[in-house]
Design an enzyme around this catalytic site. Structure first.
Site, PDB file in Angstrom:
ATOM      1  N   ASP B  99      38.387  26.285  30.336  1.00 44.93           N
ATOM      2  CA  ASP B  99      39.117  25.817  31.519  1.00 44.93           C
ATOM      3  C   ASP B  99      39.935  24.584  31.143  1.00 44.93           C
ATOM      4  OD1 ASP B  99      40.135  25.714  33.986  1.00 44.93           O
ATOM      5  OD2 ASP B  99      38.251  25.290  35.020  1.00 44.93           O
ATOM      6  N   CYS B 102      40.600  21.347  33.220  1.00 39.40           N
ATOM      7  CA  CYS B 102      39.725  21.247  34.375  1.00 39.40           C
ATOM      8  C   CYS B 102      39.695  19.747  34.688  1.00 39.40           C
ATOM      9  CB  CYS B 102      38.334  21.747  34.026  1.00 39.40           C
ATOM     10  SG  CYS B 102      37.247  21.782  35.450  1.00 39.40           S
ATOM     11  N   SER B 382      26.588  16.374  42.153  1.00 35.33           N
ATOM     12  CA  SER B 382      26.248  17.650  42.778  1.00 35.33           C
ATOM     13  C   SER B 382      26.682  17.588  44.236  1.00 35.33           C
ATOM     14  CB  SER B 382      24.745  17.891  42.702  1.00 35.33           C
ATOM     15  OG  SER B 382      24.095  17.157  43.723  1.00 35.33           O
ATOM     16  N   SER B 387      29.338  11.536  44.750  1.00 35.11           N
ATOM     17  CA  SER B 387      30.221  11.377  43.596  1.00 35.11           C
ATOM     18  C   SER B 387      30.618   9.917  43.473  1.00 35.11           C
ATOM     19  CB  SER B 387      31.464  12.254  43.780  1.00 35.11           C
ATOM     20  OG  SER B 387      31.098  13.612  43.901  1.00 35.11           O
ATOM     21  N   HIS B 406      32.094  12.587  33.042  1.00 33.10           N
ATOM     22  CA  HIS B 406      32.916  13.315  34.023  1.00 33.10           C
ATOM     23  C   HIS B 406      32.136  13.776  35.247  1.00 33.10           C
ATOM     24  CE1 HIS B 406      30.994  16.992  32.789  1.00 33.10           C
ATOM     25  NE2 HIS B 406      31.877  17.778  33.339  1.00 33.10           N
TER      26      HIS B 406
END
Lengths: 146, 483
Positions: B99, B102, B382, B387, B406
């Site tokens: 990806d 990403c 999660s 975050s 990240h």
């Protein structure tokens, strides 16, 4: 009826991804086991009707390369045609040094209302990838990036 | 100390651990892991094996690094950072991942929890409708092949030209949302066909769109937060995590095959087939770099189209324009990419796979907007736990090739997570805790349960204490869309 192939998902490797091991009595059967594993990683095949079909023929001198390319092709059609799969009957024959795969991908356009969708597979990785014969059975280990 | 490895791991500081070159034949540099002792002890065996495999790649400089959110990936560990000399070193698709680009994006608003709570169900339904997610999802943007190639070269700029965003968004993206050197002529038709209908889609797995709240007591650096548009007082923000979709995945697949053959030609051997690489200056290396940049730009465009859809959804639900709602971009940052950057050793190809660029205020590569604050770093936890918004530091530039963590990082396999919790139950439990989840796949939802991840707060603390990123604010989820 017992099948000549099987697969199981592996839990202890590549935590964020999906790993499986397929096995079969022959190279052809291990192809069937690995194919079923990748179809089920993307969606529950029992919830996918037919309607979309694609005949695929591929060959290679190395069955390990051929299986990798075939699984990658399944992932490709998932995005290129926007489909998930019901089944993928296949035959594998050997002509001289060349292995010839004839497969039929059968599926339907993605429908979130009727299909049980699972993971959007990004690619088939070469990490720990190995097709080998042990104890009279063929086995392959595959890690999918999801 | 109990670790999931037999290798010698030496303590450098409380947050930095080093595996010496003597631990594996072929290591050209030591490996360094950034983690607290507790996080290090919880790391799976794959991290140690993979980071030391990376340390064996030709032309690697200083250290092979792994961030505290690191875990077993394929080829590189997730959380891996490695820098290679542009003349003597390699580039590896396995060090970028399938990806390509990403990344994370954060959008601020002037709305508060009190404004949004009464309309949360309506908002999440509208966002779920406007931002397609899940297996095989296609977006609303219909492109010709020629137009898609323009997306590859112009990235988020293409979106702004087409009205999917504001010009001022561009300054708030890594590389301005457009990396130079993308050449669509070396991208395969397969890659184009795989991705041409997917602009503006989330994908599945750990990708998501999340509506979050910032409380005053979770702002750690009010001055920096304010400079980035984060004002607290139960402020609503929106986070997006996704990448280049099928297009980038196919670019990676195509070049992995090309590199396997190229390695034989260049006499390169690797410890893991997924570390297939080619000299950066070789024709294959340059072509992959250019194709990767096409995919990176497509990822910037993907997140920009999603931003446009988010703004439209908010405008529709709250009856005001996105501008009136203050829906400015905070930042957009890649965490799967390879870039040429200049360090003390000279020009290096820095691979970040599940790691974020974290340039400090002193970095000349940052636009004026971030010269006081440092570059914003967006770390997704999660969907249950929250975050973080952080900023890069000059120490990161000195110590970790301007890189940091990240996300939270997984501790549990997907299968185990599904056995531990059912998607529908999790959805109900989260609703009771005030987090509304819309998901395409219930099994996919279970796989992303909070219990499958490390404690993001401890992961963030370790990079904060190591000085390679500084905490700005914690962001608490109230609504989540998953593929």
């Amino acid at each position: 009826m017992s099948m000549a192939w099987s697969f199981r998902f592996l839990e202890e490797i590549a935590l964020a991804d999906v790993a499986f091991e397929a096995e079969g009595e022959s190279v052809e059967e291990v192809f069937r086991g690995a194919t079923q594993a990748i179809l089920e990683t993307m969606a529950n095949p029992a919830t996918v009707s037919g309607g979309w079909e694609r005949a695929i023929e591929r060959s290679d001198a190395d069955p390990s390369v051929l299986l990798f390319d075939w699984l990658s092709e399944v992932v490709y059609w998932k995005d290129a045609a926007g489909v998930v799969f019901q089944e993928a009957p296949l035959t594998l024959t050997r002509e001289g040094d060349i292995w010839l795969l004839r497969a039929h991908l059968i599926g339907a356009p993605v429908d979130q209302q009727t299909q049980e969708l699972h993971a959007d597979v990004k690619g088939v990785t070469k990490h720990l990838y190995e097709l080998k014969q042990t104890g009279g059975r063929w086995k392959v280990r595959v890690v999918l990036d999801v | 100390m109990n670790l999931n490895t037999d290798m010698t791991v030496n303590r450098i500081t409380d947050e930095i651990w080093e595996i010496p070159m003597s631990e594996k034949p072929g290591m050209l540099v030591p490996a360094r892991i950034y983690a607290t002792k507790g996080i290090l002890q919880g790391m799976d065996s794959g991290v140690f094996d993979q980071v030391t495999n990376v340390a064996c790649l030709p032309g690697i400089r200083r250290y092979a690094l792994c961030m505290p959110d690191g875990h077993w990936g394929y080829g590189f560990p997730i959380g891996g950072v490695a820098a290679f000399d542009v003349l003597e070193g390699v580039i590896s698709p396995g060090g970028v991942g399938y990806d390509i680009n990403c990344g994370m994006r954060l959008i601020r608003t002037d709305l508060t929890l009190a404004d949004v709570q009464p309309y949360l169900e309506k908002l999440m339904t509208e966002l779920f409708r406007k931002v397609p997610a899940g297996v095989g999802a296609s977006g609303f943007v219909r492109l010709s092949g020629e137009e898609f190639r323009r997306v590859m070269t112009h990235g988020a700029r293409w979106c702004v030209e087409r009205g999917y965003g504001w010009h001022r968004d561009l300054v708030r993206m890594e590389e301005g949302g457009c990396i130079e050197g993308a050449d669509p002529s070396i991208v395969t038709d397969h890659a184009i066909k795989r991705g041409i209908n997917q602009l503006g889609t989330l994908g599945s797995g750990n990708h998501y769109l999340e509506v979050q709240v910032v409380s005053n007591d979770r702002i750690f650096d009010p001055v920096t937060a304010a400079a980035l548009g984060i004002t607290g007082h139960e402020q609503i923000v929106v986070m997006v995590h996704c990448g280049s979709r099928g297009f980038g995945h196919q670019v990676a697949s195509d070049y992995l095959k090309i590199f396997e053959k190229a390695m034989r030609r260049y006499g390169i051997t690797v410890k893991d087939q997924q570390l297939a690489c080619a000299p950066f200056r070789s024709p294959e290396g340059q072509e992959y770099f250019s194709a990767m940049n096409c995919a990176a730009n497509t990822a910037f465009a993907n997140r920009q189209v999603i931003t446009h859809q988010i703004r439209e959804a908010f405008a529709r639900v709250f009856g005001q324009s996105a501008e009136a709602l203050g829906m400015e971009l905070v930042y957009d940052v890649a965490h799967n990419i390879a870039k040429v950057e200049r360090y003390a050793e000279g020009d290096l190809v820095v691979h970040r796979k599940g790691a974020t660029r974290a340039f400090g205020p002193g970095s000349s590569e940052l636009p004026e907007t971030f010269r006081q604050t440092g570059q914003p770093v967006i770390c997704g936890g999660s969907m249950e736990t929250g975050s973080y918004l952080l900023v890069g530091t000059d120490q990161a530039v000195r110590d970790t090739f301007g890189s940091t963590m990240h996300g939270a990082g997984r501790t549990m396999s997907r299968a185990q997570a599904k056995r531990t919790v059912r998607g529908a139950e999790l959805q109900q439990q989260m609703k009771q805790r005030g987090i509304l989840v819309k998901a395409v796949s219930m099994s996919g939802l279970a796989e992303e349960a909070g219990l499958a991840y490390k404690d993001i707060s401890e992961v963030v603390e370790s990079v904060d204490r190591a000085g390679i990123t500084k905490k700005v604010a914690e962001l608490r989820p109230i609504g989540n869309i998953k593929g």
